[in-house]
Design a protein around this motif. Structure first.
Motif, PDB file in Angstrom:
ATOM      1  N   LYS A 194       0.842  -1.208   0.000  1.00  0.00           N
ATOM      2  CA  LYS A 194       0.000   0.000   0.000  1.00  0.00           C
ATOM      3  C   LYS A 194       0.875   1.255   0.000  1.00  0.00           C
ATOM      4  O   LYS A 194       0.593   2.226  -0.710  1.00  0.00           O
ATOM      5  CB  LYS A 194      -0.901   0.026   1.244  1.00  0.00           C
ATOM      6  N   ASP A 197       2.470   1.608  -3.379  1.00  0.00           N
ATOM      7  CA  ASP A 197       1.505   2.086  -4.376  1.00  0.00           C
ATOM      8  C   ASP A 197       1.371   3.606  -4.337  1.00  0.00           C
ATOM      9  O   ASP A 197       1.070   4.242  -5.347  1.00  0.00           O
ATOM     10  CB  ASP A 197       0.126   1.443  -4.138  1.00  0.00           C
ATOM     11  N   GLU A 198       1.582   4.181  -3.160  1.00  0.00           N
ATOM     12  CA  GLU A 198       1.537   5.649  -3.043  1.00  0.00           C
ATOM     13  C   GLU A 198       2.639   6.268  -3.909  1.00  0.00           C
ATOM     14  O   GLU A 198       2.438   7.300  -4.539  1.00  0.00           O
ATOM     15  CB  GLU A 198       1.742   6.073  -1.583  1.00  0.00           C
ATOM     16  N   LYS A 201       1.640   5.910  -7.526  1.00  0.00           N
ATOM     17  CA  LYS A 201       0.674   6.934  -7.938  1.00  0.00           C
ATOM     18  C   LYS A 201       1.397   8.227  -8.317  1.00  0.00           C
ATOM     19  O   LYS A 201       1.101   8.858  -9.331  1.00  0.00           O
ATOM     20  CB  LYS A 201      -0.281   7.239  -6.755  1.00  0.00           C
ATOM     21  N   LYS A 204       3.130   7.975 -11.659  1.00  0.00           N
ATOM     22  CA  LYS A 204       2.179   8.118 -12.780  1.00  0.00           C
ATOM     23  C   LYS A 204       1.870   9.588 -13.049  1.00  0.00           C
ATOM     24  O   LYS A 204       1.896  10.035 -14.200  1.00  0.00           O
ATOM     25  CB  LYS A 204       0.871   7.397 -12.418  1.00  0.00           C
ATOM     26  N   GLU A 205       1.594  10.312 -11.955  1.00  0.00           N
ATOM     27  CA  GLU A 205       1.272  11.737 -12.097  1.00  0.00           C
ATOM     28  C   GLU A 205       2.426  12.494 -12.755  1.00  0.00           C
ATOM     29  O   GLU A 205       2.220  13.269 -13.681  1.00  0.00           O
ATOM     30  CB  GLU A 205       1.066  12.358 -10.710  1.00  0.00           C
ATOM     31  N   TYR A 241       8.376   0.701  -9.474  1.00  0.00           N
ATOM     32  CA  TYR A 241       7.568   1.836  -9.951  1.00  0.00           C
ATOM     33  C   TYR A 241       8.459   2.950 -10.494  1.00  0.00           C
ATOM     34  O   TYR A 241       8.195   3.533 -11.542  1.00  0.00           O
ATOM     35  CB  TYR A 241       6.719   2.409  -8.810  1.00  0.00           C
TER      36      TYR A 241
END
Ligand code: PMP
Length: 481
Positions: A194, A197-198, A201, A204-205, A241
């Motif tokens: 979790k 994943d932050e 995110k 991605k931005e 990521y």
């Protein structure tokens, strides 16, 4: 004793000529330390203190082998790295041997801040991108470039504004962070994912807006910010990521490197990852300013291809390199990793027992000789026990034991002693802490009624520890970084 000036005069001159932003530890009654041996420090009266916080004096204060190496090289030559010198190449080879492939190229600098600044510069040149991801409460150094990526400072009232190219991900603190156990009743791995994943995110931005990430920078275990041990799998997933977004992964090992975790030389190894850039400092010179950046041949080539020389007057000078080599000798000869694992486990399991005995102890965590004890006034709500932590640090000082506190609420007691710390030292530390915690359990000091008053204590005002409880003021807390 060794310094002849009365302490009051030292204080007077310091107040007069040294910038007030340079804060003293125990500001209301500062220590004057004149000598150190192994895990002990001595004040001007000869009083001995057990040092549980100095992770710079890694192999012990004033280790004779390190002192001798510095003295010898100083008497031969200290010059810059434009000349060939064996100490430099030997140090580079020895450090690289401790690293996984393909980390094999070294740059020598003088401090952790410089190392991280160079790491960012390398990342910018290699990726041709600017956006940096950092963790909340992280500290990476005092240079302007480093304050920008250090929420530890940015978050302070009156702190500088966060630049738009800096992105802050939540710190993977599973006790008081965004995702916690057992409230979320999930396994460590799930919590780790979790948190990762932050970062995903954010990647991605950044990719959609700015075409890609420059770098992710983090301590492998966050020390500034509260002795945080990331859940298993966290960094692995984060690195995936970041690399998907064409970014570079920087591991700041300035505090946690050189075997402090006991099981490995580098803390990133506990997360089973290979960073693109590793920065190191503090323990590297055992008190002498020397630091380094280690990266891949590919990243180093991008830097060289700019055609701009990298020159650092003191970085890699023969004295610093001889000292760093001597530190590595001692780590090997005195088997300090094994010792950190053994003594660290003992310290951790003894601290763990305090949790069952004292209501204030909310969480105990650590790896090797990197341990944190988080204090809370309410275990259910995990309310930070800031004033109590301050009181305890002061009471321990009265007992001649030096500890510090950290975390966004300054409620985490921090132990990161020189690696020569013994099981007897650990017992003395925990026995004393046990006693001090019992005093607070005692109804005579109503912990729940402690009020945080805003009060600035004059430098030389002598203050008793009971007063300190009442005068506790987060803003003037001094954290040992
Ligand atoms: N990174 C971390 C994690 C640190 O703790 C520090 C210093 N506290 C630095 C970088 C900066 O190191 P220096 O003070 O040697 O510049």
């Amino acid at each position: 004793y060794l310094q002849s000036m009365p302490k009051s005069e030292t204080i007077r001159l310091r107040e007069k000529h040294v910038g007030a932003a340079c804060q003293l530890f125990f500001r209301s009654s500062p220590l004057k330390i004149v000598r150190g041996i192994a895990q002990f420090m001595y004040d001007e009266t000869g009083e001995r203190y057990l040092d549980c916080i100095n992770n710079v004096a890694h192999v012990g204060h004033c280790h004779p082998h390190v002192v001798e190496a510095g003295r010898n090289q100083m008497s031969l030559i200290s010059t810059n790295n434009r000349y060939l010198h064996d100490e430099l190449v030997i140090l580079a080879e020895r450090l690289v041997k401790t690293m996984p492939e393909p980390l094999s190229v070294c740059f020598f600098v003088n401090s952790g801040s410089e190392a991280n600044d160079l790491a960012l510069r390398l990342a910018r040149i290699h990726t041709k991108k600017k956006d940096i991801i950092t963790l909340d409460h992280a500290y990476h150094g005092h240079l302007t470039s480093m304050i920008d990526v250090s929420p530890y400072k940015l978050n302070l009232p009156g702190g500088p504004e966060k630049p738009e190219w800096v992105h802050v991900a939540p710190v993977p603190d599973i006790y008081r962070g965004k995702y916690t156990y057992p409230k979320d009743s999930q396994s460590e791995e799930v919590l780790g994912q979790k948190y990762a994943d932050e970062v995903g995110k954010i990647c991605k931005e950044i990719s959609s807006k700015n075409g890609g990430v420059c770098a992710f920078i983090a301590e492998s275990l966050q020390s500034c910010g509260g002795q945080i041990i990331p859940p298993d799998g966290y960094l692995k997933s984060v690195f995936e990521y970041v690399r998907e977004a064409d970014g570079i992964c920087i591991a700041d090992e300035v505090q946690v490197g050189f075997g402090r975790v006991g099981t490995h030389m580098w803390a990133f190894e506990t997360q089973d990852v290979v960073p693109d850039i590793v920065t190191m400092g503090k323990p590297m010179g055992n008190g002498h300013p020397v630091a380094a950046v280690i990266t891949t041949p590919e990243i180093a080539k991008s830097f060289a291809d700019t055609g701009i020389e990298y020159f650092n007057t003191y970085g890699g000078n023969p004295v610093s390199c001889a000292i760093a080599n001597a530190v590595l000798d001692v780590i090997e000869e005195e088997r300090l990793l094994e010792r950190a694992a053994r003594v660290g486990n003992h310290l951790l399991s003894r601290c763990e027992k305090l949790k069952h005995k004292h209501r204030l102890v909310g969480d105990v965590r650590g790896r090797g000789l990197f341990v944190g004890v988080e204090l809370v006034t309410d275990r259910e709500r995990r309310t930070p026990a800031t004033a109590e932590a301050k009181h305890i640090v002061n009471r321990m000082r009265e007992e001649k034991i030096l500890i510090s506190r950290d975390g966004p609420d300054s409620n985490v007691l921090k132990f990161k002693p020189p690696m020569v710390f013994s099981t007897q030292d650990a017992d003395r530390l925990v026995d004393t802490l046990d006693r001090v915690l019992s005093e607070l359990d005692d109804e005579r000091i109503p912990v729940k009624n402690i009020k945080l008053e805003v009060l600035v204590t004059p430098l030389n005002e002598e203050t008793s520890s009971k007063d300190l409880i009442l005068k506790s003021n987060m803003k003037q807390s001094v954290k040992a970084m």
